[in-house]
Design an enzyme around this catalytic site. Structure first.
Site, mmCIF file in Angstrom:
data_model
loop_
_atom_site.group_PDB
_atom_site.id
_atom_site.type_symbol
_atom_site.label_atom_id
_atom_site.label_comp_id
_atom_site.label_asym_id
_atom_site.label_seq_id
_atom_site.Cartn_x
_atom_site.Cartn_y
_atom_site.Cartn_z
ATOM 1 N NE ARG A 121 33.453 46.101 43.164
ATOM 2 C CZ ARG A 121 32.270 46.112 43.785
ATOM 3 N NH1 ARG A 121 31.427 45.124 43.643
ATOM 4 N NH2 ARG A 121 31.940 47.132 44.562
ATOM 5 C CE LYS A 186 31.294 38.254 41.272
ATOM 6 N NZ LYS A 186 31.671 39.350 42.142
ATOM 7 N NE ARG A 322 23.907 42.519 51.736
ATOM 8 C CZ ARG A 322 24.490 42.326 52.920
ATOM 9 N NH1 ARG A 322 23.780 41.978 53.951
ATOM 10 N NH2 ARG A 322 25.772 42.480 53.070
HETATM 11 C C1 BTN Z 1 34.921 40.600 41.673
HETATM 12 O O1 BTN Z 1 33.800 40.327 41.241
HETATM 13 O O2 BTN Z 1 35.122 40.686 42.889
HETATM 14 C C2 BTN Z 1 36.028 40.815 40.687
HETATM 15 C C3 BTN Z 1 36.674 39.527 40.301
HETATM 16 C C4 BTN Z 1 37.793 39.709 39.289
HETATM 17 C C5 BTN Z 1 38.592 38.446 39.090
HETATM 18 C C6 BTN Z 1 39.589 38.582 37.987
HETATM 19 S S1 BTN Z 1 40.291 37.030 37.532
HETATM 20 C C7 BTN Z 1 41.488 37.824 36.566
HETATM 21 C C8 BTN Z 1 41.914 39.077 37.307
HETATM 22 N N1 BTN Z 1 42.994 38.804 38.215
HETATM 23 C C9 BTN Z 1 42.636 38.935 39.487
HETATM 24 O O3 BTN Z 1 43.374 38.733 40.476
HETATM 25 N N2 BTN Z 1 41.358 39.316 39.564
HETATM 26 C C10 BTN Z 1 40.773 39.491 38.251
#
Ligand code: BTN
Length: 331
Positions: A121, A186, A322
């Site tokens: 994100r 996380k 946060r």
């Molecule tokens: C976050 O917490 O920032 C979201 C992370 C999401 C990661 C997943 S891994 C599979 C899919 N492909 C990506 O490029 N991102 C999501």
């Protein structure tokens, strides 16, 4: 990473030592090619032992994703998915989003052993390392418009907690809008990218990343406190089983979401909420900071915060949250 490197790693996946000579003979290549392949894997953070006279061995055996095993574990639910597994891809979300409009069927799942440009994100990168986690995206079509999908990422978070609990991973919590945490570290993230009209229909690419066993090299790439399933349970997680469990729970939650919306999952989400009643600082997309006390989430998935004498609603997933007094870095 080249397909050949995966062939070499697959020969080492049981965690036993194999000599460069043996690998080279099995694959019909030179020992130098084997060495180069292992070098490329090591540069990506994979820990490989080399012992004179014995050869090479992976520090952590890899349970490769196996389509048949996943479908078998899904049982009756398997019919809901078209499952594709690839060795290496830039980002499973990016790949599914690219084919989405024209050809992606509802229920298409793309999982990768390695993402070279995994997306998180707010423009962040997502790192798992080869075999160190689960990284997959699911394409889902909705009759509703994009505007009705605001609670979707929260709904998927509920599915993740259910799957983790079923797999014996306890004590996990949710952070709005869609992080899975354990003790503020996380464990997993969800990235949802929606295409379509406000009035519908719409399509969502639901990306899920879960940390299973991160190497130190991968942890060093991540700029926040993280944890993995192996640390929490003390065991090497069964990747294929856990993947099937996650897909099954996500499908169940999507069925509820499609018919009743996030409202039907809200109480469960609140029961897993890591920041309920906590003082927080909100970082707005324009850089402004605000403080307040988290009251929970609304039926559409908005965050409710009491601050400046009133209850305020926040809908944007671009807001960062946060706890007051805790930095966003590696705490
Ligand atoms: C976050 O917490 O920032 C979201 C992370 C999401 C990661 C997943 S891994 C599979 C899919 N492909 C990506 O490029 N991102 C999501």
């Amino acid at each position: 990473m080249k397909p050949f490197t995966f062939s070499v790693l697959r020969l080492l996946s049981d965690g036993h030592f194999r000599s460069g000579e043996e690998i080279a003979q099995t694959l019909g290549v030179s020992r130098a090619s084997v060495w180069n392949a292992l070098q490329a894997a090591a540069e990506l953070g994979l820990e490989i032992f080399k012992v004179r006279g014995r050869g090479y061995c992976l520090q952590q055996p890899i349970e490769w994703l196996d389509r048949e095993r996943i479908l078998e574990a899904l049982g009756d639910q398997a019919a809901r998915f078209q499952l594709e597994i690839c060795d290496s891809v830039d980002s499973t979300n990016r790949q599914l989003a690219q084919r989405n409009i024209a050809e992606g069927a509802k229920g298409t799942v793309l999982a990768a052993e390695l993402q070279t440009q995994g997306r998180g994100r707010r423009g962040r990168a997502w790192h798992t390392g080869l075999g160190g986690g689960l990284a997959f995206s699911l394409l889902w079509r909705f009759d509703q418009g994009a505007g009705a999908l605001s609670g979707l990422s929260l709904a998927v978070g509920v599915a993740m907690i259910r799957a983790l609990r079923a797999a014996g991973v306890d004590g996990t919590e949710l952070k709005w809008p869609n992080d899975v945490l354990h003790n503020y570290r996380k464990l997993a993230g969800i990235l949802i990218e929606v295409q379509g009209d406000m009035l519908g229909p719409s399509t969502a690419v639901i990306g899920i990343g879960l940390n299973l066993h991160l190497t130190d090299a991968t942890k060093n790439l991540i700029d926040q406190a993280v944890v993995d399933v192996r640390t929490l349970t003390g065991n090497a997680p069964q990747r294929n089983r856990l993947f099937a469990q996650l897909l099954g729970e996500v499908a169940g939650v999507l069925q509820i979401f499609e018919t009743q919306g996030f409202a039907a999952l809200r109480d469960e989400w609140m029961a897993y909420h890591a920041y309920q009643g906590k003082p927080v600082q909100l970082l707005m997309p324009d850089g402004r900071k605000r403080e307040g006390e988290v009251l929970g989430v609304a039926e559409d998935g908005s965050l409710l915060v009491y601050g400046d004498g009133a209850t305020q609603r926040f809908a944007s997933g671009e807001i960062s949250l946060r706890p007051v007094g805790m930095s966003e870095g590696k705490t």
